[in-house]
Scaffold this active site. Sequence first.
Site, PDB file in Angstrom:
ATOM      1  CG  ASP A   1      -2.005  -1.020   1.155  1.00  0.00           C
ATOM      2  OD1 ASP A   1      -2.105  -1.707   0.118  1.00  0.00           O
ATOM      3  OD2 ASP A   1      -2.776  -1.141   2.124  1.00  0.00           O
TER       4      ASP A   1
ATOM      5  CG  ASP B   1     -12.570  -1.970  -0.803  1.00  0.00           C
ATOM      6  OD1 ASP B   1     -12.100  -3.098  -1.043  1.00  0.00           O
ATOM      7  OD2 ASP B   1     -12.116  -0.922  -1.303  1.00  0.00           O
TER       8      ASP B   1
END
Length: 243
Positions: A8, A129
């Site tokens: 990330d 998500d």
Amino acid sequence: MIFFPAIDLKDGHCVRLLRGEMDAATVFNDNPASQAVKFESEGCKWLHLVDLNGAFEGRPVNGSAVDAILQAISIPVELGGGIRDRETIAMWLDKGVARIILGTVAVRDPVLVRDACRAYPSQVALGIDAKDGYVAVEGWAETAEITALDLARQFEDAGAAALIYTDIARDGAMQGPNIDATLALADAVSIPVILSGGVSSIADLVAVKEAAGGRLEGVISGRAVYDGYIDVAAATALLAGGT
């Protein structure tokens, strides 16, 4: 199944968040490309990348870090975060990203997603998500009025290469993955599903593999890898069928 170690990207660094909170970021490496090389040397077959700044701003932000990773490794990379238009999709695929992940735009502009799936077969994944079962968008800062299952079903016939399902409550929390919700999604659609969020140990991977029974394409993990709870080589072999 495929084991996907995650990188990330925030402000050019390799970080992990806790439940998607940008102010709860832990920096694990100042050089994302070197981290990618390390993962490749440990035997992983794919790499999962997210431009966190891009997810919030709606445009690529950590492009130089992604470019450096693409130049440093030979394994395929999937990338999400801030990919909201056809030009950005084409740019990343032209640069060598193997698969782009479309999340917020799946809610905001489903026509674009369908067009991209047709234009780039096997190179477009959906990122769904979920927060309490509902889809979170804009870098998880907002929750849409649609469930993860309903959104996935809308793209059943779109031709997406994969569907990456993340339970936000589990992400970075080291509390174990939401296996039941992920398998329920996998059973509801024909799109290959990848589990993300909460995978904190080899034992978690064993549990996912046993429960899935071949129904999942892969598993993503980040913090547990950086904290030393999951060995990339062992995880890759386990999910691929080895011991």
